[in-house]
Design a protein around this motif. Structure first.
Motif, PDB file in Angstrom:
ATOM      1  N   SER A   1       0.827  -1.212   0.000  1.00 34.54           N
ATOM      2  CA  SER A   1       0.000   0.000   0.000  1.00 34.54           C
ATOM      3  C   SER A   1       0.859   1.260   0.000  1.00 34.54           C
ATOM      4  O   SER A   1       0.450   2.294  -0.525  1.00 34.54           O
ATOM      5  N   ARG A   2       2.050   1.180   0.571  1.00 36.33           N
ATOM      6  CA  ARG A   2       2.957   2.329   0.530  1.00 36.33           C
ATOM      7  C   ARG A   2       3.431   2.575  -0.894  1.00 36.33           C
ATOM      8  O   ARG A   2       3.564   3.728  -1.329  1.00 36.33           O
ATOM      9  N   ILE A   3       3.692   1.502  -1.601  1.00 35.22           N
ATOM     10  CA  ILE A   3       4.064   1.637  -3.011  1.00 35.22           C
ATOM     11  C   ILE A   3       2.902   2.249  -3.780  1.00 35.22           C
ATOM     12  O   ILE A   3       3.091   3.117  -4.635  1.00 35.22           O
ATOM     13  N   ASP A   4       1.678   1.803  -3.464  1.00 32.93           N
ATOM     14  CA  ASP A   4       0.501   2.325  -4.149  1.00 32.93           C
ATOM     15  C   ASP A   4       0.363   3.828  -3.945  1.00 32.93           C
ATOM     16  O   ASP A   4       0.050   4.568  -4.888  1.00 32.93           O
ATOM     17  N   GLY A   5       0.614   4.290  -2.737  1.00 31.52           N
ATOM     18  CA  GLY A   5       0.531   5.727  -2.467  1.00 31.52           C
ATOM     19  C   GLY A   5       1.500   6.521  -3.326  1.00 31.52           C
ATOM     20  O   GLY A   5       1.145   7.564  -3.896  1.00 31.52           O
ATOM     21  N   ARG A   6       2.720   6.023  -3.442  1.00 32.19           N
ATOM     22  CA  ARG A   6       3.714   6.711  -4.281  1.00 32.19           C
ATOM     23  C   ARG A   6       3.325   6.604  -5.756  1.00 32.19           C
ATOM     24  O   ARG A   6       3.461   7.575  -6.512  1.00 32.19           O
ATOM     25  N   LEU A   7       2.822   5.455  -6.169  1.00 32.20           N
ATOM     26  CA  LEU A   7       2.377   5.294  -7.550  1.00 32.20           C
ATOM     27  C   LEU A   7       1.290   6.308  -7.895  1.00 32.20           C
ATOM     28  O   LEU A   7       1.310   6.908  -8.979  1.00 32.20           O
ATOM     29  N   GLN A   8       0.343   6.491  -6.981  1.00 36.25           N
ATOM     30  CA  GLN A   8      -0.729   7.457  -7.218  1.00 36.25           C
ATOM     31  C   GLN A   8      -0.165   8.868  -7.399  1.00 36.25           C
ATOM     32  O   GLN A   8      -0.610   9.609  -8.289  1.00 36.25           O
ATOM     33  N   LEU A   9       0.813   9.217  -6.574  1.00 41.11           N
ATOM     34  CA  LEU A   9       1.421  10.540  -6.662  1.00 41.11           C
ATOM     35  C   LEU A   9       2.184  10.697  -7.974  1.00 41.11           C
ATOM     36  O   LEU A   9       2.072  11.730  -8.644  1.00 41.11           O
ATOM     37  N   VAL A  10       2.960   9.686  -8.344  1.00 40.28           N
ATOM     38  CA  VAL A  10       3.722   9.738  -9.599  1.00 40.28           C
ATOM     39  C   VAL A  10       2.768   9.830 -10.791  1.00 40.28           C
ATOM     40  O   VAL A  10       2.992  10.619 -11.715  1.00 40.28           O
ATOM     41  N   GLU A  11       1.694   9.051 -10.760  1.00 39.38           N
ATOM     42  CA  GLU A  11       0.724   9.106 -11.861  1.00 39.38           C
ATOM     43  C   GLU A  11       0.078  10.486 -11.962  1.00 39.38           C
ATOM     44  O   GLU A  11      -0.135  10.997 -13.061  1.00 39.38           O
ATOM     45  N   GLN A  12      -0.216  11.085 -10.811  1.00 37.80           N
ATOM     46  CA  GLN A  12      -0.805  12.413 -10.830  1.00 37.80           C
ATOM     47  C   GLN A  12       0.195  13.419 -11.403  1.00 37.80           C
ATOM     48  O   GLN A  12      -0.163  14.296 -12.185  1.00 37.80           O
ATOM     49  N   GLY A  13       1.453  13.273 -11.029  1.00 37.22           N
ATOM     50  CA  GLY A  13       2.492  14.145 -11.570  1.00 37.22           C
ATOM     51  C   GLY A  13       2.656  13.983 -13.071  1.00 37.22           C
ATOM     52  O   GLY A  13       2.803  14.958 -13.806  1.00 37.22           O
ATOM     53  N   LEU A  14       2.613  12.751 -13.540  1.00 42.67           N
ATOM     54  CA  LEU A  14       2.709  12.504 -14.984  1.00 42.67           C
ATOM     55  C   LEU A  14       1.497  13.076 -15.717  1.00 42.67           C
ATOM     56  O   LEU A  14       1.629  13.624 -16.817  1.00 42.67           O
ATOM     57  N   ALA A  15       0.330  12.955 -15.120  1.00 43.60           N
ATOM     58  CA  ALA A  15      -0.886  13.465 -15.761  1.00 43.60           C
ATOM     59  C   ALA A  15      -0.870  14.989 -15.845  1.00 43.60           C
ATOM     60  O   ALA A  15      -1.384  15.558 -16.803  1.00 43.60           O
ATOM     61  N   MET A  16      -0.278  15.638 -14.853  1.00 46.02           N
ATOM     62  CA  MET A  16      -0.251  17.099 -14.839  1.00 46.02           C
ATOM     63  C   MET A  16       0.879  17.651 -15.701  1.00 46.02           C
ATOM     64  O   MET A  16       0.936  18.834 -15.960  1.00 46.02           O
ATOM     65  N   ASP A  17       1.807  16.787 -16.116  1.00 43.52           N
ATOM     66  CA  ASP A  17       2.891  17.141 -17.043  1.00 43.52           C
ATOM     67  C   ASP A  17       3.655  18.393 -16.613  1.00 43.52           C
ATOM     68  O   ASP A  17       3.826  19.344 -17.375  1.00 43.52           O
ATOM     69  N   GLY A  18       4.086  18.384 -15.374  1.00 41.71           N
ATOM     70  CA  GLY A  18       4.944  19.455 -14.891  1.00 41.71           C
ATOM     71  C   GLY A  18       4.226  20.576 -14.173  1.00 41.71           C
ATOM     72  O   GLY A  18       4.854  21.421 -13.555  1.00 41.71           O
ATOM     73  N   GLU A  19       2.918  20.624 -14.267  1.00 38.63           N
ATOM     74  CA  GLU A  19       2.172  21.660 -13.564  1.00 38.63           C
ATOM     75  C   GLU A  19       2.043  21.286 -12.093  1.00 38.63           C
ATOM     76  O   GLU A  19       1.944  20.116 -11.748  1.00 38.63           O
ATOM     77  N   ALA A  20       2.033  22.274 -11.247  1.00 36.57           N
ATOM     78  CA  ALA A  20       1.826  22.018  -9.819  1.00 36.57           C
ATOM     79  C   ALA A  20       0.366  21.627  -9.610  1.00 36.57           C
ATOM     80  O   ALA A  20      -0.522  22.092 -10.304  1.00 36.57           O
ATOM     81  N   PHE A  21       0.128  20.741  -8.651  1.00 37.64           N
ATOM     82  CA  PHE A  21      -1.228  20.312  -8.320  1.00 37.64           C
ATOM     83  C   PHE A  21      -1.339  20.205  -6.822  1.00 37.64           C
ATOM     84  O   PHE A  21      -0.346  20.197  -6.113  1.00 37.64           O
ATOM     85  N   SER A  22      -2.548  20.088  -6.326  1.00 28.17           N
ATOM     86  CA  SER A  22      -2.782  20.032  -4.895  1.00 28.17           C
ATOM     87  C   SER A  22      -3.211  18.624  -4.496  1.00 28.17           C
ATOM     88  O   SER A  22      -4.141  18.078  -5.063  1.00 28.17           O
ATOM     89  N   THR A  23      -2.508  18.051  -3.532  1.00 28.39           N
ATOM     90  CA  THR A  23      -2.876  16.733  -3.006  1.00 28.39           C
ATOM     91  C   THR A  23      -3.745  16.857  -1.764  1.00 28.39           C
ATOM     92  O   THR A  23      -4.294  15.881  -1.295  1.00 28.39           O
ATOM     93  N   ASN A  24      -3.826  18.049  -1.219  1.00 31.51           N
ATOM     94  CA  ASN A  24      -4.690  18.317  -0.072  1.00 31.51           C
ATOM     95  C   ASN A  24      -5.057  19.789  -0.092  1.00 31.51           C
ATOM     96  O   ASN A  24      -4.895  20.451  -1.114  1.00 31.51           O
ATOM     97  N   GLU A  25      -5.512  20.321   0.997  1.00 30.95           N
ATOM     98  CA  GLU A  25      -5.981  21.710   1.041  1.00 30.95           C
ATOM     99  C   GLU A  25      -4.842  22.724   1.112  1.00 30.95           C
ATOM    100  O   GLU A  25      -5.066  23.913   1.020  1.00 30.95           O
ATOM    101  N   SER A  26      -3.605  22.250   1.275  1.00 31.86           N
ATOM    102  CA  SER A  26      -2.502  23.196   1.455  1.00 31.86           C
ATOM    103  C   SER A  26      -1.915  23.632   0.108  1.00 31.86           C
ATOM    104  O   SER A  26      -2.620  23.810  -0.859  1.00 31.86           O
ATOM    105  N   GLU A  27      -0.625  23.723   0.047  1.00 32.87           N
ATOM    106  CA  GLU A  27       0.073  24.270  -1.118  1.00 32.87           C
ATOM    107  C   GLU A  27       0.103  23.300  -2.294  1.00 32.87           C
ATOM    108  O   GLU A  27       0.047  22.092  -2.112  1.00 32.87           O
ATOM    109  N   PRO A  28       0.270  23.852  -3.498  1.00 33.25           N
ATOM    110  CA  PRO A  28       0.443  22.990  -4.669  1.00 33.25           C
ATOM    111  C   PRO A  28       1.723  22.160  -4.541  1.00 33.25           C
ATOM    112  O   PRO A  28       2.669  22.558  -3.864  1.00 33.25           O
ATOM    113  N   THR A  29       1.744  21.008  -5.187  1.00 34.09           N
ATOM    114  CA  THR A  29       2.854  20.075  -5.105  1.00 34.09           C
ATOM    115  C   THR A  29       3.418  19.834  -6.498  1.00 34.09           C
ATOM    116  O   THR A  29       2.674  19.764  -7.461  1.00 34.09           O
TER     117      THR A  29
END
Length: 144
Positions: A67-95
């Motif tokens: 499940s820890r690998i899954d969490g990182r996979l989800q983050l990497v996939e989100q990063g790939l989908a955003m193609d370099g743009e910052a995105f928010s994983t929670n209510e705080s700052e963009p990532t």
């Protein structure tokens, strides 16, 4: 964001994630084998039930790692989908996702001992982990 590094990280993590799934299946099959041997040899007792529980817990620990690998996979996939743009994983700052930060991210979010035990317990109760272990325990207790 280094897209090629994230792509490579995704491939490695996805292969590892799938490998954990296969090993979990082998753990389950091993547990079935333990009970089958105990029943065949008429050696069923409290110690066999305890062994079944220990193997169930081992499967839960294994699935926690997955499940820890899954969490990182989800983050990497989100990063790939955003193609370099910052995105928010929670209510705080963009990532922005930085490649090859799996261990660092885990170390920053590592739970306490109680949190870790709670995490293992939650994994053990998930239907995909509990089956067939719970059935084996019930069968073993019924056959005692």
């Amino acid at each position: 964001m280094d897209r090629s590094a994230l792509t490579l990280e995704w491939q490695v993590l996805q292969n590892q994630f799938d490998s954990y799934e296969k090993c979990s299946l082998f753990i389950k099959l091993f547990n079935v084998g333990i009970l089958t041997l105990a029943l065949a040899n008429e050696a069923l007792g409290v110690s066999v039930v305890a062994i079944i529980f220990v193997i169930w817990l081992q499967d839960a620990i294994w699935k926690t790692y997955q499940s820890r690998i899954d969490g990182r996979l989800q983050l990497v996939e989100q990063g790939l989908a955003m193609d370099g743009e910052a995105f928010s994983t929670n209510e705080s700052e963009p990532t922005t996702v930085i490649a090859c930060q799996y261990n660092r991210a885990f170390a920053e979010q590592r739970p306490s001992l109680i949190g870790l035990i709670r995490e293992y317990g939650c994994q053990a109760c998930r239907p995909t982990v509990a089956f067939p272990h719970a059935v084996l325990v019930v069968l073993a207790v019924f056959c005692l």
